[in-house]
Structures are given as C-alpha cells and as structure tokens.
Design a protein around this motif. Structure first.
Motif, PDB file in Angstrom:
ATOM      1  N   GLU A  33     -83.472 -14.927  14.688  1.00 17.26           N
ATOM      2  CA  GLU A  33     -82.842 -14.752  15.988  1.00 17.26           C
ATOM      3  C   GLU A  33     -81.588 -15.620  16.086  1.00 17.26           C
ATOM      4  OE1 GLU A  33     -85.586 -15.445  19.129  1.00 17.26           O
ATOM      5  OE2 GLU A  33     -87.148 -14.150  18.289  1.00 17.26           O
ATOM      6  N   THR A  34     -80.622 -15.144  16.850  1.00 22.73           N
ATOM      7  CA  THR A  34     -79.401 -15.904  17.086  1.00 22.73           C
ATOM      8  C   THR A  34     -79.545 -16.705  18.386  1.00 22.73           C
ATOM      9  OG1 THR A  34     -78.365 -14.089  18.289  1.00 22.73           O
ATOM     10  CG2 THR A  34     -77.998 -14.194  15.904  1.00 22.73           C
ATOM     11  N   LEU A  36     -76.975 -17.739  21.486  1.00 23.69           N
ATOM     12  CA  LEU A  36     -75.636 -17.528  22.043  1.00 23.69           C
ATOM     13  C   LEU A  36     -74.735 -16.814  21.031  1.00 23.69           C
ATOM     14  CD1 LEU A  36     -75.160 -20.989  23.806  1.00 23.69           C
ATOM     15  CD2 LEU A  36     -75.851 -18.820  24.843  1.00 23.69           C
ATOM     16  N   ASP A  37     -75.320 -15.801  20.380  1.00 21.39           N
ATOM     17  CA  ASP A  37     -74.617 -14.953  19.399  1.00 21.39           C
ATOM     18  C   ASP A  37     -74.208 -15.726  18.141  1.00 21.39           C
ATOM     19  OD1 ASP A  37     -74.772 -12.660  21.031  1.00 21.39           O
ATOM     20  OD2 ASP A  37     -72.990 -13.314  22.155  1.00 21.39           O
ATOM     21  N   SER A  38     -74.831 -16.850  17.881  1.00 22.66           N
ATOM     22  CA  SER A  38     -74.511 -17.656  16.691  1.00 22.66           C
ATOM     23  C   SER A  38     -75.718 -17.729  15.765  1.00 22.66           C
ATOM     24  CB  SER A  38     -74.095 -19.067  17.090  1.00 22.66           C
ATOM     25  OG  SER A  38     -72.935 -19.036  17.907  1.00 22.66           O
ATOM     26  N   ALA A  39     -75.440 -17.751  14.470  1.00 20.63           N
ATOM     27  CA  ALA A  39     -76.511 -17.818  13.473  1.00 20.63           C
ATOM     28  C   ALA A  39     -77.138 -19.210  13.452  1.00 20.63           C
ATOM     29  CB  ALA A  39     -75.966 -17.473  12.094  1.00 20.63           C
ATOM     30  N   CYS A  40     -78.417 -19.258  13.136  1.00 19.78           N
ATOM     31  CA  CYS A  40     -79.157 -20.523  13.081  1.00 19.78           C
ATOM     32  C   CYS A  40     -79.921 -20.615  11.768  1.00 19.78           C
ATOM     33  CB  CYS A  40     -80.128 -20.624  14.256  1.00 19.78           C
ATOM     34  SG  CYS A  40     -79.323 -20.495  15.877  1.00 19.78           S
ATOM     35  N   CYS A  60     -78.146 -24.762  14.797  1.00 19.61           N
ATOM     36  CA  CYS A  60     -77.242 -23.647  15.065  1.00 19.61           C
ATOM     37  C   CYS A  60     -75.816 -24.170  15.171  1.00 19.61           C
ATOM     38  CB  CYS A  60     -77.601 -22.943  16.373  1.00 19.61           C
ATOM     39  SG  CYS A  60     -79.333 -22.428  16.505  1.00 19.61           S
ATOM     40  N   LEU A  62     -72.615 -23.342  16.818  1.00 19.41           N
ATOM     41  CA  LEU A  62     -72.244 -22.474  17.932  1.00 19.41           C
ATOM     42  C   LEU A  62     -70.748 -22.197  18.001  1.00 19.41           C
ATOM     43  CD1 LEU A  62     -74.545 -24.168  20.570  1.00 19.41           C
ATOM     44  CD2 LEU A  62     -75.049 -22.165  19.168  1.00 19.41           C
ATOM     45  N   THR A  87     -77.987 -23.559  28.655  1.00 22.73           N
ATOM     46  CA  THR A  87     -79.096 -22.766  28.123  1.00 22.73           C
ATOM     47  C   THR A  87     -80.299 -23.645  27.816  1.00 22.73           C
ATOM     48  OG1 THR A  87     -77.578 -21.132  27.179  1.00 22.73           O
ATOM     49  CG2 THR A  87     -79.801 -21.219  26.261  1.00 22.73           C
TER      50      THR A  87
END
Length: 200
Positions: A33-34, A36-40, A60, A62, A87
C-alpha cells in the motif's frame, strides 16, 4: 498504523521483496500500500542486543527534490510534511502525543514531528527509537552534512520486539562452535574444549 500492532509488526503490508543486483534482500519488502500516493518500504532487522531483539521498520519517502535553492520546491516539501503530520494525527488520535522540532544544526531547513503513545509502550532492547515520526529537511550540501542536497520528507514507524525463542536458540547454537574454537585457540583450557565438545 494498525499494522504496527500485529504479532509480526507490519507483516500485512509486505509486498514483493526488495531486490539488490537481481537478488532479494533478506527481511526487506516493498509495501503493498502507498501512503499519500508515495511508495513505502518495510524491513526487519533481527538479532540485536545479544540476539534477543528484532527491529521492525516502516518507511515512506513522501517528497524528494534535488536542488541547492531552498525556495525551489519548498512549498511542495512543506505541503507534503504538513499532510503527513495531519494524516498521522488523524490515524493515531488522542492516545498519542506530538512533539515538534523546527531547527537542526545539520540542515538549512528542518522540521520533525514525533509521535509517542501517552501510555509508554513496552519495547524490547535497551535503546529507544522514536516510535513514529515525520521529518522534513533541506540541505545544500552533497554527501556532506547529511547526504545529498535538496528536499526530503519522510515518515517512519518503528517497533522493537523480543525475538521468538526459536530465533534466539538457533543463533546461540550457531555461535557456540565458533566461540569454542576461538577460546581453544587462545587459551587451550578445559572449559573451551568442553564447549567445543558440547557443540558437536
């Protein structure tokens, strides 16, 4: 952050293994899962503090932008930082406190918000890392006071757990023959030799 409370922290988020030179890295994964649209990414570092502590990390990136001008992309970096803090606050609720630092001698621009539970957690190991934090930094220096130049915003969550007894047992079992050989070489006394015999 429910995944942080799992028996094996963050295990439900584990996706594909992280690769290095075509080979999978041990105990390192891309997140399914990302944020805030960022890869982790996830990792488990095992066997610390005498072999009885495992360190689980969720990280992550960001926002990232290489530049030597703090005005360039500064608004985007601050926006990413504020969104991540908001968040985290919404997810964690009143059971967690926040502490914010806005200066660092190491970076030109800096911000770090640390989240800690109101009721302190029981964690394995003698060292205490920040449980969850969001960090924003800007540096003009390359590979000097903190690495590459530019902006970076990250979120990290950690949990230190007691290693399963099976891990501790096999680590101890693997070390004994080595310890016996080294002791016999250095001293040649009866106790090191007994260790070698018992490890056969």
């Amino acid at each position: 952050m429910e995944a942080r409370a799992e028996d094996e922290p963050f295990s439900s988020l584990r996706g594909d293994p992280r690769m290095l030179g075509g080979e999978p890295l041990p105990d390192a994964w891309e997140s399914k899962e990302t944020l805030l649209d960022s890869a982790c990414r996830l990792s488990a570092m095992r066997g610390f503090f005498g072999g009885n502590t495992d360190i689980h990390t969720y990280s992550c990136t960001l926002f990232e932008a290489g530049t030597m001008n703090p005005e360039a992309d500064g608004e985007l970096a601050r926006s990413a930082y504020e969104a991540a803090v908001s968040t985290a606050e919404a997810c964690l609720g009143d059971a967690w406190t926040t502490d914010t630092v806005t200066e660092s001698a190491q970076y030109d621009v800096y911000g770090k918000t640390t989240f800690k539970p109101v009721v302190p957690e029981e964690q394995a190991g003698g060292f205490r890392a920040d449980p969850i934090y969001v960090e924003m930094l800007f540096s003009r220096f390359t590979e000097g006071r903190g690495g590459k130049s530019g902006w970076e915003v990250t979120l990290q969550a950690h949990l230190w757990t007691a290693a399963p007894w099976q891990e501790i047992f096999w680590r101890s079992f693997a070390v004994w023959p080595i310890a016996g050989i080294c002791s016999a070489y250095l001293g040649g006394f009866q106790m090191p030799l007994a260790i070698m015999r018992s490890a056969r």
